[in-house]
Design an enzyme around this catalytic site. Structure first.
Site, PDB file in Angstrom:
ATOM      1  CG  HIS C  20      -2.205  -0.615   1.032  1.00 31.56           C
ATOM      2  ND1 HIS C  20      -2.971  -0.408  -0.093  1.00 31.56           N
ATOM      3  CD2 HIS C  20      -2.915  -1.484   1.794  1.00 31.56           C
ATOM      4  CE1 HIS C  20      -4.086  -1.108  -0.007  1.00 31.56           C
ATOM      5  NE2 HIS C  20      -4.072  -1.795   1.120  1.00 31.56           N
ATOM      6  CG  HIS C  99      13.009  13.091 -17.180  1.00 31.79           C
ATOM      7  ND1 HIS C  99      14.375  13.048 -17.266  1.00 31.79           N
ATOM      8  CD2 HIS C  99      12.621  11.812 -16.947  1.00 31.79           C
ATOM      9  CE1 HIS C  99      14.808  11.807 -17.107  1.00 31.79           C
ATOM     10  NE2 HIS C  99      13.760  11.032 -16.923  1.00 31.79           N
ATOM     11  CE1 TYR C 121      13.156  12.514 -20.815  1.00 34.33           C
ATOM     12  CE2 TYR C 121      12.972  12.425 -23.210  1.00 34.33           C
ATOM     13  CZ  TYR C 121      13.502  12.998 -22.062  1.00 34.33           C
ATOM     14  OH  TYR C 121      14.366  14.031 -22.166  1.00 34.33           O
TER      15      TYR C 121
END
Lengths: 129, 129, 129, 129, 129, 129, 129, 129, 129, 129
Positions: C20, C99, C121
Site C-alpha cells: 500500500h 522529467h 522516456y
C-alpha cells in the site's frame, strides 16, 4: 527444545530487545514495507497468521501497556472484528489516531512483525511496559 | 501489492530457486535446525502455521511431483491426520522411509521452511517437478 | 518449480515488499543509476527486456493503481509507441510530469527494475494499490 | 553510457572473469539452482530472455570456442529449434552428452546466467577460447 | 574471453552504471581519496596508467558528452600536455573551473577511477551522454 | 602522499602479506580467473599494464628469489620478448615447467595480480625470498 | 618480502589513501576512540609503539607538509620531549591549537593510527603534501 | 581507560579466546602469512615491536605453560639472543623442533600476532595453561 | 518487555534453534574456544555466571533429556559440588566420559554458551528432548 | 588463559576503546535497547549479572572518574540499595539528573553493557578518566 510459547528465533530475539518505552509494529498484509527497519515477515498467505495471533503470543510472555491503532480501523470493520480486537487488547491503554499519524510512529520502532492479516487497518504499534 | 497467493518475500525468493530435481524441506516445530542450510522460519507458536498450510500454498503455484516423509509418521498419528496428509499430497509420488534416512536428504536441499506444526513426524521433503 | 508468472527470485522478493502506497521504478536503458536504491537489473542488450514486458508481468500478479511518467515521453515518441503504453496502463491513474520532477520521486521508491528498453522516456513509477 | 552491446553491470563483470579454459553456464527456466555458484538471474517470465539471446550477446563481444549441451536436447525438440541452436553455435565445437554428465560440469564453472527459456534442455556450457 | 576493449570486471561494471547525467571521476596520482565513493584503483606506479589511457578506453565504448577539469590544469602544464588533453576530449563540451569548485562535484559521482598519472591537475569528471 | 614506488593501496597490502616462501601470481590478459583467490585486477585494455611493469615495481621494493613460468612461453615468443623477460628476472632462480603443472601452483598463492599483458604465457609465479 | 620500511599491510593501505590535502590522525594511548573512522591500532602496552616511531616511518616514505597538535602539549611536557617532537617535525608547518579545536579536525581525517604513547597530548594530525 | 597492561582491543579479544590447550602464534617480520587464520598485525617497521615484547605483555596477564620454536633458532642466533629468549620463557616448557614441523602447528592455532621482529626464527607458538 | 525467564536476545535465539537431537555446549571459564561454532559469551569475571545458573535458566523453558560431562569432573571436585550438579541435572540421562571424548562432541553442537564458572570440568553438553 | 579479571572477549575489546572522555552505558534489565549502539548483552535472567558486578569488574582494571545516574534512582530504592551503589562509586564524581536527560547521553557513548539487574533505575553512564 522450547516447552511452550513463541517458537521463532528471530521473533524471540526481537522481542527481547523491546524494553521500557520501546515500540514494536505488528503489520497486516498490505502495510507498507519500511526498508531499514528490522523486520520479521511471518506471512504465508491471506490470513496466516493474523495480527491477533501475534499479539496473543506476545502478551503471554511480555508486558504490553500501551497500543496505537488507526482510527480508520473502527469505521472499516464490523462489530465482531472490533470486539475481537478490544478483547485482545484488554488492559492495554489504546489510542486511535489518523492512519497518517500512526505511520509517523513507525520509524522509531525497534522492529516490525509482518503478518498475512486481511482485516482492514489491523496494524498496531505496541509499547513495552 | 500481490493479488493473491504466497505473500512472504523470502519464501517467494526461495521457492523460485527450487527447480527441476531441487528439493525443499518443510519442517515441523521440533525438527533439528541445520546451520548452513537456507532457512525461512515462519513459526509463531504451536500449530501456527502448519506444514499442510505451507504445502497448500506451494502447490497452488508450484509443480511438486515427489515427496518424502518418515515412515514413523504413519505409526505415530491417527487416521484423520493421515488422511489429511494423503489428501494434501494427492498426485504426488510419496515415499516413506525411516526417519534416519529421511534426515540424510536434508543437506542436499535448496532450503528449509520451518513451521509450528505439532503433528508427529510432519516433516516433508518435496521435489520440484 | 513455478507453474507460471514471474520467474525471478529477486524480482519476486522485491515486488512482495511493494505494498500500500509503496512505489517501484521501472527504468529504461539510459535512466540514471541510483546507488543505495535496491536495484534488479534485468537488462541484456538493447530492447531486452522492455519496460512494457516488466509492467505486464507485474500487473498479472499485482495491484497497480497509479503511475507516473515524464511528460517528455509524449513529445519524443510516435503514436504507435504512445498507444502501446496507454494500452499497457489501462485502468491505472497516470500522471505526466516534467522529467526533473519525475526523478525526485525515485529516492522514495522501494526499488528499481532496470530494463534494456530504448524507447525515449520509457521510465515509469508505479504505485501499489 | 554504453554505446552498444551488453548493458548489464553484473553480466559484464562476470563475463570479464571468464577467460582461457574457464566455463560459463547458460541456464533455461527450469535448470536446477546451484547455491554457491555466482548466478545472474535475468529471467522475467516464460521466454524472456532466451538462451540464444544471451548467447548472441556473448558471442558479439567474447571468444567462444567450445560448448556442451545435453544429448536429450536433440530428441526433445523439433527441427526448427535444432536449426536455430546450430546456427547460433556456428564455429563453436559442440559436444552433446547425457544430461547427467552435463550437470557434473556445472560446479567448475565461473558462473551461471539464468534465462526464462522454455525450450527443453536449452542449457549450454560455453568455454572461453 | 573478451575480444577487445576494456578488460577489467570492476571497471566494466562501474561504467555500465554511469548513465544519462551520471558522472565519473578520473583521478590522478595525488587526487584526494573519497571514502564512501565507489573507487577502482588502477594505479601501479607513477604514470601507469594515465588519465588519457582511461579516457580513451571509455570513449571507445561509451558516450561522453561533457567534461570538467580544474582551470589550474592550463596554467601548470606545457603546450604539449594541453594539446594531448584537448585531442583526447575532442567532441566533448569541456568546462574549466577552479579546483575547489571542481572538487565539490566529486561526491555526486557514481564512482572514481584512480590512475598513476603525474600530470598536474590531470583529474577529470566526465558526464555520460 | 607516497613519494615513490607502488601507489596502489590493495597492491601494497597484498605484497606486505607475501612473506618467506609465500607465492604471488602475476597474470596476463587471458589467464583463468580463480574465484576464492585474493585478486587485484589492474588491467585496463590490451597491454595496460604489462606483467613486466608489475614485476619491476615489485622487485624495486620486495625480495624475489624464485619464479615459475610455463615452458610454452619460450616456444611461443620471439627472441626479443624472451630477452626482456630474462632481463627482468635477472638474479631470480627461474623454473620453466609445463603450463598444466604451472597452474597447479596457483591455489597455494597468497594472491594474484592481473594485468592486460598480451604476450603469450606471460604468467609468472614469484616466490618471496 | 618487503626489503625495508613500513611492514604493516593495513598501515600501507591506509597511507596510500592519504593524498593531497587528506589528513591522518596519530593517536596516543588515551586519545578518544572514534567509531566510524578507519582505525589501525598498533598499540601493545605503554610506550609501544610511540607516535614519533610512527611519524618517522611515515616521513621516510610519504610527503608530510603540515601538522596540527594541541597547544597543551607544550605546557604539559618537559624540554626534552618538546625538542624530540620538534626534531621529528622539522620541515613540517606545525600549528598548535587548543585540544578542543584539534579534536574537531578528527572526523575529516582519512584514518587514525593508534599507538601506546604515554606522552601527554602526543596526538598529531598530519596533512599530506 | 585501562590502567595498565595490554592496550589493544583486538589483542585483548584474541587472547581472551586462547584457553586451555588453545595455541597462539607469535610471528616475526618474515613469517609466512596464513589467510584464514585470525591475525593481528602489530608490525610497524623492522624491530617494532619484537616477539619478546609481545610475549612479556602476554605473560603478565595470561598463563603460558608450553611453547614451541624452530630448532633453527639456536643455530642462527648468537648467545645473547638465545639468553634473552630463554629468560623470557623461564617457567615455560619449551620444545624445539624443525621449522617445517613447527609450521604444521600453525593452522590449529586460535590466532596469530605479527611483529616486526628481525631475529632469525623468532617465531613462537605458545600454549595456554 | 519480557515478564520472566531468559532475558538475553542471542541466548533466546540460539536456544530456539536447539531442537530434537540438537546439542548445546555449556562451557566453563577455561574451556577451549571453537572458532566457527556459534558462541554466546556471558562471562564477566570468575564465577559470573555459573554453568548451573545457565542450566537452570534453560531447564525452566526447554526440554533437556540427556547430558554429557567429563568423567574427570567427579574426581576433581568435592562432594558438595557433585551434589549440586546432580541436583541440577535431576531427570536428565547423564553420561560421563573421558574429557578427550567429550570434546569430540563439540563440533556437532548448534552452539556454545560460555560462562565464568571456575569449577573444574564444569562443562556440559545438553541434548534437546 | 587469563589469570584474573574480566574474561569476556567482547567486553575487553569494548572497554579498551573507552578512552579519555569516552563514555559507556551500564544498563539494567529494562533499559531501552539502542539499535546502532555497540551492545554487549551479558544478561541471563533476573539479577544475573548486576550493574554493580559489572562496575566492580571495570573499576578493577579501568580508570573511572565520573558517572551519571537518574535522580529517580534515589526515590525508588531503599537505603541499603542506595548505600551499595554509593560504595561502589566511591571516588567517582557522580551526577544525578532526570531520567529523560540521562537518556540523551546514551547515543554519544562508545557502547552499552546490558545486565539482568532488577534494581529500579540502576542504569549508569561512566566516563573514562
Amino acid at each position: 527444545m522450547l516447552k511452550t510459547g513463541i517458537l521463532n528465533p528471530h521473533v524471540l530475539s526481537l522481542l527481547a530487545r523491546v524494553r521500557h518505552t520501546n515500540t514494536l509494529v505488528l503489520a497486516d498484509r498490505g502495510f507498507p514495507s519500511w526498508p531499514g527497519l528490522e523486520t520479521v515477515d511471518l506471512s504465508l498467505v491471506d490470513g496466516v497468521p493474523t495480527v491477533l495471533q501475534v499479539l496473543a503470543a506476545i502478551r503471554a510472555q511480555h508486558v504490553v501497556t500501551q497500543a496505537f491503532m488507526a482510527e480508520e480501523f473502527g469505521r472499516e470493520n464490523d462489530a465482531a472484528t472490533r470486539r475481537a480486537f478490544a478483547a485482545a487488547l484488554r488492559g492495554v491503554a489504546l489510542t486511535h489516531e489518523p492512519h497518517v499519524d500512526f505511520k509517523k510512529r513507525v520509524p522509531a520502532a525497534v522492529g516490525l512483525i509482518r503478518t498475512g492479516d486481511t482485516v482492514q487497518y489491523a496494524n498496531m504499534i505496541v509499547v513495552s511496559g
